[in-house]
Design a protein around this motif. Sequence first.
Motif, PDB file in Angstrom:
ATOM      1  N   VAL A   1      14.721 -33.018  -1.337  1.00 58.03           N
ATOM      2  CA  VAL A   1      14.707 -32.905  -2.805  1.00 58.03           C
ATOM      3  C   VAL A   1      14.061 -31.570  -3.194  1.00 58.03           C
ATOM      4  CG1 VAL A   1      13.621 -33.844  -4.905  1.00 58.03           C
ATOM      5  CG2 VAL A   1      14.721 -35.389  -3.271  1.00 58.03           C
ATOM      6  N   LYS A   2      12.936 -31.259  -2.551  1.00 56.72           N
ATOM      7  CA  LYS A   2      12.210 -30.012  -2.867  1.00 56.72           C
ATOM      8  C   LYS A   2      13.057 -28.786  -2.513  1.00 56.72           C
ATOM      9  CE  LYS A   2       7.511 -31.343  -3.323  1.00 56.72           C
ATOM     10  NZ  LYS A   2       7.145 -32.541  -2.532  1.00 56.72           N
ATOM     11  N   ILE A   3      13.707 -28.853  -1.346  1.00 57.47           N
ATOM     12  CA  ILE A   3      14.546 -27.713  -0.921  1.00 57.47           C
ATOM     13  C   ILE A   3      15.701 -27.538  -1.906  1.00 57.47           C
ATOM     14  CG2 ILE A   3      16.094 -26.847   0.893  1.00 57.47           C
ATOM     15  CD1 ILE A   3      14.260 -28.307   2.936  1.00 57.47           C
ATOM     16  N   ALA A   4      16.301 -28.646  -2.307  1.00 56.91           N
ATOM     17  CA  ALA A   4      17.439 -28.572  -3.252  1.00 56.91           C
ATOM     18  C   ALA A   4      16.995 -27.935  -4.566  1.00 56.91           C
ATOM     19  CB  ALA A   4      18.005 -29.969  -3.486  1.00 56.91           C
ATOM     20  N   GLU A   5      15.804 -28.322  -5.020  1.00 60.28           N
ATOM     21  CA  GLU A   5      15.296 -27.739  -6.275  1.00 60.28           C
ATOM     22  C   GLU A   5      15.080 -26.237  -6.116  1.00 60.28           C
ATOM     23  OE1 GLU A   5      12.019 -30.337  -6.865  1.00 60.28           O
ATOM     24  OE2 GLU A   5      13.098 -31.548  -8.362  1.00 60.28           O
ATOM     25  N   ARG A   6      14.622 -25.859  -4.918  1.00 60.38           N
ATOM     26  CA  ARG A   6      14.314 -24.440  -4.672  1.00 60.38           C
ATOM     27  C   ARG A   6      15.577 -23.582  -4.575  1.00 60.38           C
ATOM     28  NH1 ARG A   6      13.638 -22.215   0.282  1.00 60.38           N
ATOM     29  NH2 ARG A   6      13.070 -24.164   1.311  1.00 60.38           N
ATOM     30  N   ILE A   7      16.635 -24.104  -3.923  1.00 55.19           N
ATOM     31  CA  ILE A   7      17.766 -23.191  -3.676  1.00 55.19           C
ATOM     32  C   ILE A   7      18.989 -23.431  -4.559  1.00 55.19           C
ATOM     33  CG2 ILE A   7      17.037 -22.789  -1.286  1.00 55.19           C
ATOM     34  CD1 ILE A   7      19.326 -24.400  -0.271  1.00 55.19           C
ATOM     35  N   LYS A   8      18.924 -24.461  -5.384  1.00 58.66           N
ATOM     36  CA  LYS A   8      20.160 -24.792  -6.124  1.00 58.66           C
ATOM     37  C   LYS A   8      20.621 -23.681  -7.075  1.00 58.66           C
ATOM     38  CE  LYS A   8      18.213 -27.240  -9.952  1.00 58.66           C
ATOM     39  NZ  LYS A   8      17.755 -28.418 -10.570  1.00 58.66           N
ATOM     40  N   ASN A   9      19.687 -22.853  -7.550  1.00 59.11           N
ATOM     41  CA  ASN A   9      20.109 -21.805  -8.488  1.00 59.11           C
ATOM     42  C   ASN A   9      20.336 -20.446  -7.823  1.00 59.11           C
ATOM     43  OD1 ASN A   9      20.163 -23.519 -10.704  1.00 59.11           O
ATOM     44  ND2 ASN A   9      17.929 -23.352 -10.953  1.00 59.11           N
ATOM     45  N   LEU A  10      20.278 -20.421  -6.495  1.00 65.03           N
ATOM     46  CA  LEU A  10      20.585 -19.153  -5.802  1.00 65.03           C
ATOM     47  C   LEU A  10      22.062 -18.817  -5.998  1.00 65.03           C
ATOM     48  CD1 LEU A  10      18.879 -19.512  -2.262  1.00 65.03           C
ATOM     49  CD2 LEU A  10      18.056 -18.201  -4.227  1.00 65.03           C
ATOM     50  N   GLU A  11      22.380 -17.515  -5.873  1.00 65.39           N
ATOM     51  CA  GLU A  11      23.808 -17.137  -5.934  1.00 65.39           C
ATOM     52  C   GLU A  11      24.516 -17.778  -4.749  1.00 65.39           C
ATOM     53  OE1 GLU A  11      23.647 -12.914  -5.481  1.00 65.39           O
ATOM     54  OE2 GLU A  11      22.160 -12.809  -7.090  1.00 65.39           O
ATOM     55  N   SER A  12      25.799 -18.096  -4.946  1.00 64.15           N
ATOM     56  CA  SER A  12      26.499 -18.817  -3.873  1.00 64.15           C
ATOM     57  C   SER A  12      26.571 -17.985  -2.591  1.00 64.15           C
ATOM     58  CB  SER A  12      27.871 -19.279  -4.330  1.00 64.15           C
ATOM     59  OG  SER A  12      28.711 -18.191  -4.492  1.00 64.15           O
ATOM     60  N   GLU A  13      26.597 -16.641  -2.722  1.00 68.56           N
ATOM     61  CA  GLU A  13      26.627 -15.800  -1.505  1.00 68.56           C
ATOM     62  C   GLU A  13      25.372 -16.047  -0.664  1.00 68.56           C
ATOM     63  OE1 GLU A  13      29.126 -14.131  -0.193  1.00 68.56           O
ATOM     64  OE2 GLU A  13      30.212 -14.989  -1.892  1.00 68.56           O
ATOM     65  N   LYS A  14      24.232 -16.203  -1.327  1.00 68.40           N
ATOM     66  CA  LYS A  14      22.981 -16.423  -0.595  1.00 68.40           C
ATOM     67  C   LYS A  14      22.981 -17.810   0.061  1.00 68.40           C
ATOM     68  CE  LYS A  14      19.959 -13.150  -2.802  1.00 68.40           C
ATOM     69  NZ  LYS A  14      19.218 -12.858  -4.020  1.00 68.40           N
ATOM     70  N   ILE A  15      23.567 -18.754  -0.644  1.00 64.57           N
ATOM     71  CA  ILE A  15      23.637 -20.113  -0.076  1.00 64.57           C
ATOM     72  C   ILE A  15      24.555 -20.099   1.159  1.00 64.57           C
ATOM     73  CG2 ILE A  15      24.237 -22.521  -0.555  1.00 64.57           C
ATOM     74  CD1 ILE A  15      23.468 -22.072  -3.444  1.00 64.57           C
ATOM     75  N   LYS A  16      25.642 -19.316   1.061  1.00 65.20           N
ATOM     76  CA  LYS A  16      26.565 -19.216   2.212  1.00 65.20           C
ATOM     77  C   LYS A  16      25.856 -18.627   3.426  1.00 65.20           C
ATOM     78  CE  LYS A  16      30.930 -18.767  -0.219  1.00 65.20           C
ATOM     79  NZ  LYS A  16      31.741 -17.803  -0.922  1.00 65.20           N
ATOM     80  N   VAL A  17      24.945 -17.676   3.188  1.00 65.89           N
ATOM     81  CA  VAL A  17      24.223 -17.049   4.306  1.00 65.89           C
ATOM     82  C   VAL A  17      23.384 -18.104   5.043  1.00 65.89           C
ATOM     83  CG1 VAL A  17      22.409 -15.366   4.905  1.00 65.89           C
ATOM     84  CG2 VAL A  17      24.203 -14.743   3.270  1.00 65.89           C
TER      85      VAL A  17
END
Length: 269
Positions: free
Chosen positions: A221-237
């Motif tokens: 839950v904490k990780i999702a809150e932290r990364i959910k607003n990152l740009e999708s390119e960063k999430i893909k990395v």
Amino acid sequence: MSKNLNNQKNLGNPNIPNDHPRAQSLHYRHKLVDLMFEKVVTPSGLCAHGRGEAFDYLLGEQTIPPAENAMEAAIASLLLAKHPVISVNGNVAALVPDDIVELAEILNADIEINIFYQAQGRIEAISSILKKAGAKNILGLGDIPPKSLSHISSNRRIVDPRGIYSADVVLVPLEDGDRTEALIENGKKVIAIDLNPLSRTAQKANITIVDNIIRCIPRMVKIAERIKNLESEKIKVIIHNFNQKKNLDDCLEYIINFLQNLMEKTNSK
Ligand code: ATP
């Protein structure tokens, strides 16, 4: 479940003192037993929990760094999924209902109940726990004609056409190997949570988080809150940098080193 178990009364709360060295573990054990009498958990679910706890000792009952990495990759995959689904069985509903509902909400994922033992009233009992935890929409209730996954013959092949059947990424906390394989054969990306890095599930899943769901889901839950607003390119990395085989090897290496250290400490006493 046998008639005997259904008719038997629970033996009562053992009143676990907070300073008991295994208070938390005993608390969850009794929660599972209590919920077995309400049909949420099955006797075989108790065995599965015991198997998991045995492996937890080998991790020092803590979340290990490779698990943290796998959690990030899992969250990244669920965030980028077109249709993420969280598959919930009796043990998951008993142990982490609030956190599962919160995680599904943050990830915009569906929750689907999927169980092996289909006793009468069991799905309703699990669904009631999830509703109490705040779930608004629960799939797998049998309210519309179900679909069948291929490559599996057990009850667990039956899925909801609005959920797992049409999902691209499925989170399966506490899964068995057959269904993990079937989900993969059916084209799903499978994320498993399993304390046993050697189970067929752990070995077959696309991403395996070797951790106790009790620690893992609140952390996710904490990780999702932290990364959910990152740009999708960063999430893909994050996804690109994750290597399942290496991560499982890292878990085994962690266990080997943990035991080695333990042995050295014992020998030096
Ligand atoms: P497989 O079929 O994948 O080889 P299995 O036969 O052990 O494994 P099950 O008994 O269906 O599969 O599932 C139980 C699995 O869940 C076990 O691998 C166990 O380690 C894991 N498990 C049980 N409790 C927990 C928990 N609280 N957190 C994480 N994993 C758990």
